[in-house]
Design a protein around this motif. Structure first.
Motif, PDB file in Angstrom:
ATOM      1  N   LEU A   9      -7.247  -6.513  -0.417  1.00  0.00           N
ATOM      2  CA  LEU A   9      -7.126  -7.070  -1.766  1.00  0.00           C
ATOM      3  C   LEU A   9      -6.450  -8.444  -1.750  1.00  0.00           C
ATOM      4  N   GLY A  10      -5.251  -8.510  -1.184  1.00  0.00           N
ATOM      5  CA  GLY A  10      -4.465  -9.742  -1.270  1.00  0.00           C
ATOM      6  C   GLY A  10      -4.543 -10.650  -0.056  1.00  0.00           C
ATOM      7  N   CYS A  13      -1.326  -8.349   3.615  1.00  0.00           N
ATOM      8  CA  CYS A  13      -0.790  -7.165   4.313  1.00  0.00           C
ATOM      9  C   CYS A  13      -1.814  -6.570   5.284  1.00  0.00           C
ATOM     10  N   ARG A  14      -2.755  -5.773   4.749  1.00  0.00           N
ATOM     11  CA  ARG A  14      -3.642  -5.007   5.635  1.00  0.00           C
ATOM     12  C   ARG A  14      -4.630  -5.850   6.429  1.00  0.00           C
ATOM     13  N   HIS A  44      -3.017 -14.594  -3.488  1.00  0.00           N
ATOM     14  CA  HIS A  44      -2.184 -15.071  -2.379  1.00  0.00           C
ATOM     15  C   HIS A  44      -2.889 -16.099  -1.492  1.00  0.00           C
ATOM     16  N   ASP A 124      -2.635   0.722   0.464  1.00  0.00           N
ATOM     17  CA  ASP A 124      -1.939  -0.539   0.284  1.00  0.00           C
ATOM     18  C   ASP A 124      -0.436  -0.362   0.519  1.00  0.00           C
TER      19      ASP A 124
HETATM   20  P1  4NP Z   1      -3.091  -6.291   0.801  1.00  0.00           P
HETATM   21  O1  4NP Z   1      -1.842  -5.889  -0.102  1.00  0.00           O
HETATM   22  O2  4NP Z   1      -4.327  -6.109  -0.055  1.00  0.00           O
HETATM   23  O3  4NP Z   1      -3.034  -5.313   1.922  1.00  0.00           O
HETATM   24  O4  4NP Z   1      -2.866  -7.717   1.229  1.00  0.00           O
HETATM   25  C1  4NP Z   1      -1.599  -6.434  -1.368  1.00  0.00           C
HETATM   26  C2  4NP Z   1      -0.835  -7.557  -1.456  1.00  0.00           C
HETATM   27  C3  4NP Z   1      -0.551  -8.081  -2.705  1.00  0.00           C
HETATM   28  C4  4NP Z   1      -1.042  -7.480  -3.843  1.00  0.00           C
HETATM   29  C5  4NP Z   1      -1.814  -6.364  -3.741  1.00  0.00           C
HETATM   30  C6  4NP Z   1      -2.107  -5.842  -2.487  1.00  0.00           C
HETATM   31  N1  4NP Z   1      -0.714  -8.004  -5.117  1.00  0.00           N
HETATM   32  O5  4NP Z   1      -1.092  -7.392  -6.119  1.00  0.00           O
HETATM   33  O6  4NP Z   1      -0.069  -9.056  -5.199  1.00  0.00           O
END
Ligand code: 4NP
Length: 154
Positions: A9-10, A13-14, A44, A124
């Protein structure tokens, strides 16, 4: 050369963790492949990975501090051979942007490498503690190991 895209999503992280772990296996096994990552959301863009993601991987000698967030674009369907998404929400967001079956054939949930048709999410870790990042590492290490083994045989 096989081109692999990791999507969450962002993209802080993953998927940057998936990119870093996959890159370490590409290096270790000397696989002819390229890996990148992105997010379905734009929150991000331009940011470095979450500090918890960076520190979790540092313990495994994987440095992802140079990575910067970017958003998924339709051109990614043309530029990559395999698009691995982390969860079902990422899956529907990417599939919604697909133009034809050839695009859709490239997209799969990364944990289906381990559990075929299991549709298990790499959940997440953003809103949890550091332990969540450790389990993200464990899941992605297993999934990318299988991807690496498959690519080694190609
Ligand atoms: P990712 O985690 O998808 O694993 O990078 C997230 C990082 C930030 C957000 C959501 C998921 N956010 O809503 O800001």
């Amino acid at each position: 050369m096989e081109k692999i895209l990791m999507v969450c999503l962002g993209n802080i992280c993953r998927s940057p963790m998936a990119e870093g772990i996959m890159q370490s296996k590409i290096d270790k096994y000397k696989i002819d492949a390229f890996v990148d990552s992105c997010g379905t959301a734009a929150y991000h863009v331009g940011e470095m990975p979450d500090r918890r993601a960076v520190s979790t991987l540092k313990a495994y000698d994987i440095d992802i501090s140079h990575l910067r967030g970017r958003q998924f674009v339709v051109d990614d369907f043309d530029n990559f051979d395999h698009i691995y998404v982390m969860d079902e929400q990422n899956y529907s967001n990417v599939m919604r942007k697909s133009r034809h079956q050839k695009d859709r054939d490239k997209v799969s949930m990364i944990m289906n490498e381990l559990y075929k048709n299991g549709n298990i999410d790499v959940s997440d870790p953003y809103y949890g503690g550091i332990n969540g990042f450790e389990s993200t590492y464990e899941m992605l290490d297993q999934a990318t190991e299988i991807i690496a083994q498959k690519l080694s045989k190609e």
